[in-house]
Write an enzyme that holds these catalytic residues in place. Structure first.
Site, PDB file in Angstrom:
ATOM      1  N   SER A   7      11.904 -31.304 -15.715  1.00 38.11           N
ATOM      2  CA  SER A   7      10.252 -31.018 -15.433  1.00 38.11           C
ATOM      3  C   SER A   7       9.888 -32.096 -14.316  1.00 38.11           C
ATOM      4  O   SER A   7       9.797 -33.264 -14.642  1.00 38.11           O
ATOM      5  CB  SER A   7       9.549 -31.012 -16.615  1.00 38.11           C
ATOM      6  OG  SER A   7       8.222 -30.926 -16.434  1.00 38.11           O
ATOM      7  N   HIS A  30      11.795 -27.254 -12.875  1.00 33.95           N
ATOM      8  CA  HIS A  30      10.709 -26.990 -13.646  1.00 33.95           C
ATOM      9  C   HIS A  30       9.453 -27.438 -13.128  1.00 33.95           C
ATOM     10  O   HIS A  30       9.415 -28.479 -13.161  1.00 33.95           O
ATOM     11  CB  HIS A  30      11.082 -27.108 -15.159  1.00 33.95           C
ATOM     12  CG  HIS A  30      10.026 -26.268 -16.130  1.00 33.95           C
ATOM     13  ND1 HIS A  30      10.056 -25.212 -16.675  1.00 33.95           N
ATOM     14  CD2 HIS A  30       8.972 -27.035 -16.834  1.00 33.95           C
ATOM     15  CE1 HIS A  30       9.216 -24.846 -17.444  1.00 33.95           C
ATOM     16  NE2 HIS A  30       8.545 -26.034 -17.722  1.00 33.95           N
ATOM     17  N   ASP A  32       5.399 -27.759 -14.237  1.00 31.92           N
ATOM     18  CA  ASP A  32       4.339 -27.499 -15.076  1.00 31.92           C
ATOM     19  C   ASP A  32       2.847 -27.347 -14.539  1.00 31.92           C
ATOM     20  O   ASP A  32       2.607 -28.378 -13.920  1.00 31.92           O
ATOM     21  CB  ASP A  32       4.399 -28.748 -15.977  1.00 31.92           C
ATOM     22  CG  ASP A  32       5.566 -28.498 -17.040  1.00 31.92           C
ATOM     23  OD1 ASP A  32       5.731 -27.255 -17.656  1.00 31.92           O
ATOM     24  OD2 ASP A  32       6.308 -29.378 -17.161  1.00 31.92           O
ATOM     25  N   MET A  34      -0.981 -26.807 -14.937  1.00 29.72           N
ATOM     26  CA  MET A  34      -1.971 -27.152 -16.058  1.00 29.72           C
ATOM     27  C   MET A  34      -3.544 -27.128 -15.429  1.00 29.72           C
ATOM     28  O   MET A  34      -3.323 -27.760 -14.162  1.00 29.72           O
ATOM     29  CB  MET A  34      -1.714 -28.518 -16.920  1.00 29.72           C
ATOM     30  CG  MET A  34      -0.494 -28.524 -17.275  1.00 29.72           C
ATOM     31  SD  MET A  34      -0.273 -30.159 -18.213  1.00 29.72           S
ATOM     32  CE  MET A  34       1.562 -30.159 -18.530  1.00 29.72           C
ATOM     33  N   HIS A  63       5.764 -22.709 -14.912  1.00 30.45           N
ATOM     34  CA  HIS A  63       5.190 -22.535 -16.316  1.00 30.45           C
ATOM     35  C   HIS A  63       3.861 -22.762 -15.936  1.00 30.45           C
ATOM     36  O   HIS A  63       3.188 -23.790 -15.791  1.00 30.45           O
ATOM     37  CB  HIS A  63       5.890 -23.562 -17.071  1.00 30.45           C
ATOM     38  CG  HIS A  63       5.179 -23.574 -18.554  1.00 30.45           C
ATOM     39  ND1 HIS A  63       5.444 -24.780 -19.442  1.00 30.45           N
ATOM     40  CD2 HIS A  63       4.666 -22.817 -19.454  1.00 30.45           C
ATOM     41  CE1 HIS A  63       4.797 -24.241 -20.471  1.00 30.45           C
ATOM     42  NE2 HIS A  63       4.262 -23.021 -20.328  1.00 30.45           N
ATOM     43  N   MET A  65       0.464 -22.981 -17.518  1.00 26.84           N
ATOM     44  CA  MET A  65      -0.466 -23.273 -18.765  1.00 26.84           C
ATOM     45  C   MET A  65      -1.828 -23.022 -18.201  1.00 26.84           C
ATOM     46  O   MET A  65      -2.534 -24.248 -18.180  1.00 26.84           O
ATOM     47  CB  MET A  65       0.020 -24.744 -19.281  1.00 26.84           C
ATOM     48  CG  MET A  65       1.246 -24.718 -19.877  1.00 26.84           C
ATOM     49  SD  MET A  65       1.999 -26.358 -20.421  1.00 26.84           S
ATOM     50  CE  MET A  65       2.688 -26.718 -18.780  1.00 26.84           C
ATOM     51  N   MET A 134       7.693 -23.073 -26.809  1.00 31.44           N
ATOM     52  CA  MET A 134       7.257 -24.378 -26.593  1.00 31.44           C
ATOM     53  C   MET A 134       7.608 -25.450 -28.082  1.00 31.44           C
ATOM     54  O   MET A 134       7.328 -24.736 -28.970  1.00 31.44           O
ATOM     55  CB  MET A 134       5.663 -24.559 -26.493  1.00 31.44           C
ATOM     56  CG  MET A 134       5.308 -23.981 -25.158  1.00 31.44           C
ATOM     57  SD  MET A 134       5.739 -25.062 -23.757  1.00 31.44           S
ATOM     58  CE  MET A 134       5.341 -26.617 -24.274  1.00 31.44           C
ATOM     59  N   GLY A 139       0.638 -29.344 -22.457  1.00 34.82           N
ATOM     60  CA  GLY A 139      -0.487 -30.157 -21.919  1.00 34.82           C
ATOM     61  C   GLY A 139      -0.091 -31.447 -21.651  1.00 34.82           C
ATOM     62  O   GLY A 139      -0.514 -32.059 -20.657  1.00 34.82           O
ATOM     63  N   GLY A 141       3.509 -34.515 -21.394  1.00 30.96           N
ATOM     64  CA  GLY A 141       4.915 -35.013 -21.337  1.00 30.96           C
ATOM     65  C   GLY A 141       5.172 -35.942 -22.332  1.00 30.96           C
ATOM     66  O   GLY A 141       3.985 -36.507 -22.761  1.00 30.96           O
ATOM     67  N   GLY A 142       6.347 -36.099 -22.930  1.00 28.58           N
ATOM     68  CA  GLY A 142       6.891 -37.273 -23.742  1.00 28.58           C
ATOM     69  C   GLY A 142       6.211 -37.137 -25.081  1.00 28.58           C
ATOM     70  O   GLY A 142       6.121 -37.879 -26.030  1.00 28.58           O
ATOM     71  N   ASP A 172      11.244 -26.012 -24.458  1.00 30.57           N
ATOM     72  CA  ASP A 172      10.439 -26.960 -23.589  1.00 30.57           C
ATOM     73  C   ASP A 172       9.919 -27.888 -24.695  1.00 30.57           C
ATOM     74  O   ASP A 172       8.670 -27.499 -25.451  1.00 30.57           O
ATOM     75  CB  ASP A 172       9.514 -26.385 -22.817  1.00 30.57           C
ATOM     76  CG  ASP A 172       8.610 -27.280 -21.802  1.00 30.57           C
ATOM     77  OD1 ASP A 172       9.021 -28.538 -22.167  1.00 30.57           O
ATOM     78  OD2 ASP A 172       8.143 -26.989 -21.115  1.00 30.57           O
ATOM     79  N   GLY A 173      10.106 -29.316 -24.584  1.00 33.92           N
ATOM     80  CA  GLY A 173       9.360 -30.228 -25.723  1.00 33.92           C
ATOM     81  C   GLY A 173      10.417 -30.910 -26.424  1.00 33.92           C
ATOM     82  O   GLY A 173      10.911 -30.580 -27.040  1.00 33.92           O
ATOM     83  N   GLY A 174      10.292 -32.358 -25.994  1.00 28.81           N
ATOM     84  CA  GLY A 174      11.046 -33.272 -27.029  1.00 28.81           C
ATOM     85  C   GLY A 174      12.570 -33.258 -26.834  1.00 28.81           C
ATOM     86  O   GLY A 174      13.255 -33.732 -27.772  1.00 28.81           O
ATOM     87  N   GLY A 194      11.815 -33.426 -19.261  1.00 28.71           N
ATOM     88  CA  GLY A 194      11.135 -34.235 -18.344  1.00 28.71           C
ATOM     89  C   GLY A 194      11.416 -35.682 -18.407  1.00 28.71           C
ATOM     90  O   GLY A 194      12.119 -36.027 -17.519  1.00 28.71           O
ATOM     91  N   SER A 195      10.968 -36.323 -19.493  1.00 33.85           N
ATOM     92  CA  SER A 195      11.300 -37.616 -19.476  1.00 33.85           C
ATOM     93  C   SER A 195      12.574 -37.891 -19.952  1.00 33.85           C
ATOM     94  O   SER A 195      13.213 -39.000 -19.523  1.00 33.85           O
ATOM     95  CB  SER A 195      10.325 -38.293 -20.673  1.00 33.85           C
ATOM     96  OG  SER A 195      10.432 -37.420 -21.756  1.00 33.85           O
TER      97      SER A 195
END
Length: 213
Positions: A7, A30, A32, A34, A63, A65, A134, A139, A141-142, A172-174, A194-195
């Protein structure tokens, strides 16, 4: 092997072209998007997608959002998005949104927030190229992983397999190298990180480890 989609939300926006080049070992890119309304943050729009498209020949998934995503589907497709994913919670007429994406020439995805039941996909699943699950609240990252979402991902994967569909599941997430196999074990085909990629000491090594999950 997992499909890895770094991301760019975690990239250095002052040099996005170079940042995308630095993750060339990945399968997808990817993006994001928003709007500050559907989620409490504002990121980028079609103009940035158009600007970064020449920097990669990778599959680019956007994506969205954002509220009322139908207004912008054609803009993102024209800017170079290969796949456009809208949130079930943000679309007033989900089937119409999916058809708008396809008519714009892109593949279609639907994203589900952690609290949203998979039953919202009951009448559209066969139209989808991708379901984005998700595993954090959208909303920012991290964020920390919400592990209780895994059973939902497993149920979606079982439904896709039972119907004989080729629909991909994206998580997506963590997602980090140390827990990526938890996501693929739950049914994910595509890992957004992402991170976990952009903050890694060796980005290529991180991508390779995620691909092996």
């Amino acid at each position: 092997m997992a499909i890895v989609a770094p991301s760019i939300l975690s990239a250095d926006f002052s040099r996005l072209g170079e940042e995308i080049d630095s993750v060339s070992a990945a399968d997808w890119v990817h993006v994001d998007v928003m709007d500050g309304r559907f989620v409490p943050n504002i990121t980028i729009g079609p103009l940035v997608v158009r600007a970064i498209r020449p920097h990669t020949d990778k599959f680019m998934d956007c994506h969205l959002m954002i509220e009322d995503p139908d207004r912008y589907v054609a803009d993102f497709a024209n800017a170079g998005a290969d796949l456009i994913c809208v949130h079930a919670e943000a679309s007033h007429h989900l089937d119409r949104s999916i058809q708008a994406i396809k008519q714009a020439g892109a593949q279609a995805g639907v994203a589900l927030n952690p609290h949203t039941p998979e039953s919202v996909l009951d009448y559209v699943l066969e139209e989808l190229d991708l379901v984005l699950v998700m595993t954090v609240n959208p909303g920012f990252g991290g964020q920390s992983l919400i592990e209780r979402v895994f059973p939902k991902m497993e149920r979606i994967r079982k439904r896709i397999d039972a119907l004989g569909l080729s629909t991909l599941i994206q998580a997506d997430g963590g997602i980090k190298t140390h827990n990526a196999s938890d996501f693929t074990s739950a049914g994910a085909h595509v890992l957004v990180s992402g991170s976990g990629v952009f903050n890694a000491p060796d980005r290529t090594a991180a991508i390779r480890a995620l691909q092996q999950a």
